[in-house]
Design an enzyme around this catalytic site. Structure first.
Site, PDB file in Angstrom:
ATOM      1  N   SER A   1      -3.095  17.431  41.788  1.00  0.00           N
ATOM      2  CA  SER A   1      -3.734  16.121  41.574  1.00  0.00           C
ATOM      3  C   SER A   1      -3.085  15.062  40.594  1.00  0.00           C
ATOM      4  O   SER A   1      -3.239  15.587  39.635  1.00  0.00           O
ATOM      5  CB  SER A   1      -5.133  16.440  41.217  1.00  0.00           C
ATOM      6  OG  SER A   1      -5.853  15.269  40.969  1.00  0.00           O
TER       7      SER A   1
ATOM      8  N   HIS B   1      -1.933  15.003  45.643  1.00  0.00           N
ATOM      9  CA  HIS B   1      -3.479  14.863  45.913  1.00  0.00           C
ATOM     10  C   HIS B   1      -3.676  13.624  45.039  1.00  0.00           C
ATOM     11  O   HIS B   1      -3.380  13.590  43.947  1.00  0.00           O
ATOM     12  CB  HIS B   1      -4.226  15.999  45.800  1.00  0.00           C
ATOM     13  CG  HIS B   1      -5.882  15.814  45.793  1.00  0.00           C
ATOM     14  ND1 HIS B   1      -6.025  16.171  47.022  1.00  0.00           N
ATOM     15  CD2 HIS B   1      -6.850  15.340  45.153  1.00  0.00           C
ATOM     16  CE1 HIS B   1      -7.462  15.929  47.200  1.00  0.00           C
ATOM     17  NE2 HIS B   1      -7.851  15.340  46.091  1.00  0.00           N
TER      18      HIS B   1
ATOM     19  N   ASP C   1      -6.575  10.834  44.190  1.00  0.00           N
ATOM     20  CA  ASP C   1      -7.869  10.762  44.008  1.00  0.00           C
ATOM     21  C   ASP C   1      -8.243   9.283  43.973  1.00  0.00           C
ATOM     22  O   ASP C   1      -7.640   8.582  42.913  1.00  0.00           O
ATOM     23  CB  ASP C   1      -8.503  11.470  42.983  1.00  0.00           C
ATOM     24  CG  ASP C   1      -8.837  12.927  43.128  1.00  0.00           C
ATOM     25  OD1 ASP C   1      -9.154  13.183  44.416  1.00  0.00           O
ATOM     26  OD2 ASP C   1      -8.441  13.758  42.112  1.00  0.00           O
TER      27      ASP C   1
ATOM     28  N   MET D   1     -11.354   6.901  43.223  1.00  0.00           N
ATOM     29  CA  MET D   1     -12.646   6.542  42.797  1.00  0.00           C
ATOM     30  C   MET D   1     -12.876   5.239  42.159  1.00  0.00           C
ATOM     31  O   MET D   1     -12.199   4.490  41.778  1.00  0.00           O
ATOM     32  CB  MET D   1     -12.817   7.500  41.222  1.00  0.00           C
ATOM     33  CG  MET D   1     -12.926   8.993  41.532  1.00  0.00           C
ATOM     34  SD  MET D   1     -13.144   9.873  40.096  1.00  0.00           S
ATOM     35  CE  MET D   1     -11.374   9.685  39.070  1.00  0.00           C
TER      36      MET D   1
ATOM     37  N   HIS E   1      -7.934  11.080  48.476  1.00  0.00           N
ATOM     38  CA  HIS E   1      -9.122  11.459  48.697  1.00  0.00           C
ATOM     39  C   HIS E   1     -10.027  10.173  48.406  1.00  0.00           C
ATOM     40  O   HIS E   1     -10.003  10.023  47.214  1.00  0.00           O
ATOM     41  CB  HIS E   1      -9.354  12.683  47.930  1.00  0.00           C
ATOM     42  CG  HIS E   1     -10.727  13.105  47.501  1.00  0.00           C
ATOM     43  ND1 HIS E   1     -10.905  14.013  46.484  1.00  0.00           N
ATOM     44  CD2 HIS E   1     -11.900  13.087  48.392  1.00  0.00           C
ATOM     45  CE1 HIS E   1     -12.283  14.301  46.730  1.00  0.00           C
ATOM     46  NE2 HIS E   1     -12.929  13.535  47.638  1.00  0.00           N
TER      47      HIS E   1
ATOM     48  N   MET F   1     -13.045   8.886  47.148  1.00  0.00           N
ATOM     49  CA  MET F   1     -14.539   9.058  46.683  1.00  0.00           C
ATOM     50  C   MET F   1     -15.050   7.521  46.250  1.00  0.00           C
ATOM     51  O   MET F   1     -15.113   7.038  45.265  1.00  0.00           O
ATOM     52  CB  MET F   1     -14.355   9.954  45.199  1.00  0.00           C
ATOM     53  CG  MET F   1     -13.896  11.318  45.628  1.00  0.00           C
ATOM     54  SD  MET F   1     -13.977  12.083  44.010  1.00  0.00           S
ATOM     55  CE  MET F   1     -11.979  11.892  43.592  1.00  0.00           C
TER      56      MET F   1
ATOM     57  N   MET G   1     -15.797  20.226  48.054  1.00  0.00           N
ATOM     58  CA  MET G   1     -15.832  20.218  46.619  1.00  0.00           C
ATOM     59  C   MET G   1     -16.345  21.447  45.812  1.00  0.00           C
ATOM     60  O   MET G   1     -17.425  21.766  46.181  1.00  0.00           O
ATOM     61  CB  MET G   1     -16.589  18.867  46.154  1.00  0.00           C
ATOM     62  CG  MET G   1     -16.027  17.617  46.889  1.00  0.00           C
ATOM     63  SD  MET G   1     -14.328  17.375  46.143  1.00  0.00           S
ATOM     64  CE  MET G   1     -14.586  17.041  44.479  1.00  0.00           C
TER      65      MET G   1
ATOM     66  N   LEU H   1     -16.047  13.513  37.706  1.00  0.00           N
ATOM     67  CA  LEU H   1     -16.025  14.076  36.230  1.00  0.00           C
ATOM     68  C   LEU H   1     -15.119  15.175  35.899  1.00  0.00           C
ATOM     69  O   LEU H   1     -15.125  16.107  36.665  1.00  0.00           O
ATOM     70  CB  LEU H   1     -17.367  14.131  35.990  1.00  0.00           C
ATOM     71  CG  LEU H   1     -18.360  13.110  35.618  1.00  0.00           C
ATOM     72  CD1 LEU H   1     -19.736  13.600  35.190  1.00  0.00           C
ATOM     73  CD2 LEU H   1     -17.798  12.027  34.663  1.00  0.00           C
TER      74      LEU H   1
ATOM     75  N   GLY I   1     -13.493  18.222  33.813  1.00  0.00           N
ATOM     76  CA  GLY I   1     -13.993  19.269  32.956  1.00  0.00           C
ATOM     77  C   GLY I   1     -15.050  20.347  33.285  1.00  0.00           C
ATOM     78  O   GLY I   1     -15.724  20.785  32.367  1.00  0.00           O
TER      79      GLY I   1
ATOM     80  N   ASP J   1     -11.187  21.755  46.049  1.00  0.00           N
ATOM     81  CA  ASP J   1     -11.165  20.937  44.851  1.00  0.00           C
ATOM     82  C   ASP J   1     -12.242  20.801  43.725  1.00  0.00           C
ATOM     83  O   ASP J   1     -13.218  20.563  44.035  1.00  0.00           O
ATOM     84  CB  ASP J   1     -10.871  19.407  45.356  1.00  0.00           C
ATOM     85  CG  ASP J   1     -10.336  18.434  44.523  1.00  0.00           C
ATOM     86  OD1 ASP J   1     -10.206  18.482  43.160  1.00  0.00           O
ATOM     87  OD2 ASP J   1     -10.378  17.114  44.526  1.00  0.00           O
ATOM     88  N   GLY J   2     -11.490  21.360  42.706  1.00  0.00           N
ATOM     89  CA  GLY J   2     -12.339  21.194  41.442  1.00  0.00           C
ATOM     90  C   GLY J   2     -12.353  22.653  40.838  1.00  0.00           C
ATOM     91  O   GLY J   2     -12.757  23.623  41.375  1.00  0.00           O
TER      92      GLY J   2
ATOM     93  N   GLY K   1      -5.460  20.008  39.021  1.00  0.00           N
ATOM     94  CA  GLY K   1      -5.042  18.977  38.167  1.00  0.00           C
ATOM     95  C   GLY K   1      -4.587  19.520  37.046  1.00  0.00           C
ATOM     96  O   GLY K   1      -3.229  19.735  36.769  1.00  0.00           O
ATOM     97  N   SER K   2      -5.267  19.810  35.958  1.00  0.00           N
ATOM     98  CA  SER K   2      -4.895  20.189  34.635  1.00  0.00           C
ATOM     99  C   SER K   2      -4.121  21.476  34.681  1.00  0.00           C
ATOM    100  O   SER K   2      -3.307  22.000  33.681  1.00  0.00           O
ATOM    101  CB  SER K   2      -6.108  20.128  33.611  1.00  0.00           C
ATOM    102  OG  SER K   2      -7.223  21.000  34.047  1.00  0.00           O
TER     103      SER K   2
END
Length: 237
Positions: free
Chosen positions: A23, A46, A48, A50, A79, A81, A150, A156, A158, A188-189, A210-211
């Site tokens: 991501s 990916h 995102d 938003m 994606h 959102m 998801m 959001l 974290g 994802d997530g 992502g992270s």
């Protein structure tokens, strides 16, 4: 937007592939080109989007997508959102999106949006929030190329992985099997080495992280997540 044969957009997925999609939201945008080069062994980027309404954060527009497309040869999975995806999808298609995924919860005419995406040669996906049942896809599963489950609530960072998402991944796989179709099942997530094996065992084929990728050795992180996913695939057989 001119129509393009869909089979020319992306190479066919090989049997038993586990696809990894870093991501870009977690990349360092002061060195975007460098970060994109560091994930060249991934399968997708990916991206995102938003809008601050459908989800509580803002991210990128089509202008940065064009820069991403210029900086990498990887296909880009956009994606959305956003509220009103039928209005914004054309912006990202024109900017070069290879896949456009919109949220079931944000749309009014899902088939119309899928047709709009397919008319450009891109692939179409539908995302489901954690509280949305897989059964809503019954009438459209034959027409889409990707289902995005998801595994956190969108918008959001974290958040912890929602363990009940594994049941939804299994339900999505069962729905696809019952219809004789095989879209990508993306998650994802909260995806990393620890969760990749479980989601693949449940039926996922595409892992967004992502992270877990954009820290430390990016290329090594891609391969570690892929290896964990492959382990899950082996144990699911």
């Amino acid at each position: 937007m001119a129509s393009v044969p869909r089979e020319e957009v992306l190479p066919p997925m090989r049997a038993h592939d586990i696809l990894v999609a870093p991501s870009v939201l977690s990349a360092d945008f002061t060195k975007l080109g460098e970060d994109l080069s560091s994930i060249s062994t991934a399968d997708y980027v990916h991206y995102d989007v938003m809008d601050g309404h459908f989800v509580p954060n803002l991210s990128f527009g089509p202008g940065i997508l064009r820069q991403v497309k210029d900086a990498t040869s990887l296909p880009v999975d956009v994606h959305l959102m956003v509220e009103g995806p039928e209005q914004s999808a054309p912006w990202y298609l024109e900017a070069g999106a290879d896949i456009v995924t919109f949220h079931w919860e944000a749309q009014r005419h899902a088939h119309r949006i899928v047709q709009l995406i397919h008319a450009t040669g891109a692939k179409a996906g539908i995302a489901l929030n954690p509280a949305t049942p897989v059964s809503v896809l019954e009438s459209i599963i034959d027409d889409i190329d990707l289902v995005l489950i998801m595994t956190v609530n969108p918008g959001l960072g974290g958040q912890g992985f929602i363990s009940s998402s594994l049941r939804k991944v299994r339900q999505a796989r069962a729905l696809c099997t019952s219809h004789g179709v095989c879209p990508l099942i993306e998650v994802d997530g909260g995806i990393g080495v620890r969760t990749a094996e479980d989601v693949v065992r449940a039926g996922a084929t595409m892992l967004v992280a992502g992270s877990a990728i954009f820290s430390g050795d990016h290329a090594a992180n891609v391969e570690a997540i892929r290896a964990a996913g492959q382990c899950g695939l082996a144990r699911s057989v």
